[in-house]
Scaffold this motif. Structure first.
Motif, PDB file in Angstrom:
ATOM      1  N   ARG A   1      -3.490   4.092   4.219  1.00 32.95           N
ATOM      2  CA  ARG A   1      -3.813   5.405   4.798  1.00 32.95           C
ATOM      3  C   ARG A   1      -5.159   5.945   4.339  1.00 32.95           C
ATOM      4  O   ARG A   1      -5.701   6.869   4.944  1.00 32.95           O
ATOM      5  N   GLN A   2      -5.711   5.390   3.265  1.00 31.72           N
ATOM      6  CA  GLN A   2      -7.026   5.846   2.820  1.00 31.72           C
ATOM      7  C   GLN A   2      -8.092   4.802   3.132  1.00 31.72           C
ATOM      8  O   GLN A   2      -7.788   3.624   3.274  1.00 31.72           O
ATOM      9  N   CYS A   3      -9.330   5.258   3.224  1.00 32.21           N
ATOM     10  CA  CYS A   3     -10.440   4.360   3.523  1.00 32.21           C
ATOM     11  C   CYS A   3     -11.314   4.205   2.285  1.00 32.21           C
ATOM     12  O   CYS A   3     -11.667   5.201   1.637  1.00 32.21           O
TER      13      CYS A   3
ATOM     14  N   THR B   1     -15.999  -1.611   4.391  1.00 28.93           N
ATOM     15  CA  THR B   1     -14.755  -1.667   3.623  1.00 28.93           C
ATOM     16  C   THR B   1     -15.035  -2.475   2.361  1.00 28.93           C
ATOM     17  O   THR B   1     -16.132  -3.001   2.190  1.00 28.93           O
TER      18      THR B   1
ATOM     19  N   THR C   1      -8.491  10.109   3.075  1.00 28.60           N
ATOM     20  CA  THR C   1      -7.876   9.855   4.368  1.00 28.60           C
ATOM     21  C   THR C   1      -8.915  10.065   5.470  1.00 28.60           C
ATOM     22  O   THR C   1      -9.463  11.154   5.588  1.00 28.60           O
TER      23      THR C   1
ATOM     24  N   HIS D   1      -6.406   1.724  10.241  1.00 33.79           N
ATOM     25  CA  HIS D   1      -5.684   2.291   9.107  1.00 33.79           C
ATOM     26  C   HIS D   1      -4.272   2.643   9.556  1.00 33.79           C
ATOM     27  O   HIS D   1      -4.028   2.889  10.739  1.00 33.79           O
TER      28      HIS D   1
ATOM     29  N   TYR E   1      -5.750  -1.466   7.128  1.00 35.53           N
ATOM     30  CA  TYR E   1      -5.712  -0.986   5.752  1.00 35.53           C
ATOM     31  C   TYR E   1      -4.716   0.159   5.606  1.00 35.53           C
ATOM     32  O   TYR E   1      -4.196   0.670   6.589  1.00 35.53           O
TER      33      TYR E   1
ATOM     34  N   ASP F   1      -6.093   2.559  -0.265  1.00 37.51           N
ATOM     35  CA  ASP F   1      -6.973   1.877   0.691  1.00 37.51           C
ATOM     36  C   ASP F   1      -6.777   0.359   0.707  1.00 37.51           C
ATOM     37  O   ASP F   1      -7.632  -0.377   1.183  1.00 37.51           O
TER      38      ASP F   1
ATOM     39  N   THR G   1       0.839  -1.195   0.000  1.00 33.17           N
ATOM     40  CA  THR G   1       0.000   0.000   0.000  1.00 33.17           C
ATOM     41  C   THR G   1       0.873   1.243   0.000  1.00 33.17           C
ATOM     42  O   THR G   1       1.889   1.294   0.698  1.00 33.17           O
TER      43      THR G   1
END
Ligand code: ZN
Ligand code: ZN
Length: 266
Positions: A205-207, A227, A213, A239, A203, A190, A186
């Motif tokens: 840094r992004q969702c 998710t 973020t 995250h 996960y 995400d 990653t």
């Protein structure tokens, strides 16, 4: 807390479990049957979490226990990406001239080897109680390799950051392990990174849900949302916290700590 492995589920009972699951699903009219309390009060599930499909199947095996309360995870610990920590004759070896390798002069598969196995709760216990992480494997990444926290030996990570490869990982006498955002898995996206030993998935840094973020993370980098692996169901997950880690001697800036704890799911 982490439980000792009592037995490895045999292949035949694994098949029987699948059959029973199918029968249970087809005969049940109760939509809540996916999460029923078992005898010991642990929440049970009827099938392995969909996120396990994202793990490197050459390295990682995950099996749901007969009663559906625990997942047994076994890994070779061999990551599916390049590193300076492979033996030089390995196809995945790359030269990383700016990395100051750990002094043990070991390689992936050498020393004490990489294999690890754990049993985690199929449904994390999100009671609000937290448990500190320890100096050892705290999770298994989708690559198959171990996840460590932000400590190295008795101190913080700064002293050892120069030995971390492009994946934010290194190998000393123990297993090859990640401390930082593992960029082969990653890089500010995400993607699923792995599962921690409290049964909570982590996960990038992004969702996937917010498409950016997340801004509602707790001290462990956790929050609850759907998710890409939960089929529309909200689920607590971690995250990598989007906060630059100022490790001056890391060869690949900027760095982000993978997980600084504490566990929320024990
Ligand atoms: Zn380390
Ligand atoms: Zn999220």
């Amino acid at each position: 807390m982490k439980k000792e492995i009592k037995k490895i589920v045999s292949y035949s009972s694994f098949l029987a479990l699948i059959l029973m699951s199918v029968l249970a699903c087809s005969s049940s009219e109760d939509s809540s049957s996916e999460e029923a309390d078992s005898d010991d009060g642990e929440e049970a599930v009827t099938e392995l979490h969909a996120a396990f499909a994202a793990f490197n199947s050459d390295a990682v095996t995950a099996i749901l226990s007969d009663d559906g309360t625990e997942v047994y995870i076994e890994t070779t610990g061999y990551p599916d990406h390049t590193s300076v920590y492979w033996e030089t004759d390995n196809a995945l070896y790359i030269d990383e001239p700016d990395v100051s390798k750990t002094t043990q002069d070991t390689y992936i598969g050498g020393g004490q080897g990489e294999a690890a196995s754990f049993t985690v709760d199929a449904t994390p216990d999100l009671t609000g109680a937290t448990v500190a992480t320890q100096l050892n494997t705290i999770g298994i990444a989708v690559s198959g390799a171990s996840i460590f926290n932000d400590q190295e030996g008795a101190g913080d990570l700064d002293q050892a950051a120069g030995s971390l490869d492009w994946a934010g990982a290194h190998k000393g006498p123990g297993v090859y392990h990640y401390h930082l955002e593992p960029t082969p898995i990653t890089s500010d996206d995400d993607s699923l990174v792995g599962i921690l030993l409290d049964g909570v998935f982590i996960y990038g840094r992004q969702c996937n849900y917010t498409g950016g973020t997340p801004t509602d993370l707790d001290a462990s980098g956790g929050h609850t949302s759907v998710t890409q692996y939960t089929d529309g169901v909200e689920e607590y997950h971690y995250h990598i916290i989007n906060e630059v880690y100022a490790a001056g001697n890391y060869a690949y800036q900027p760095a982000y700590v993978l997980f600084a704890g504490p566990f929320q799911g024990y």
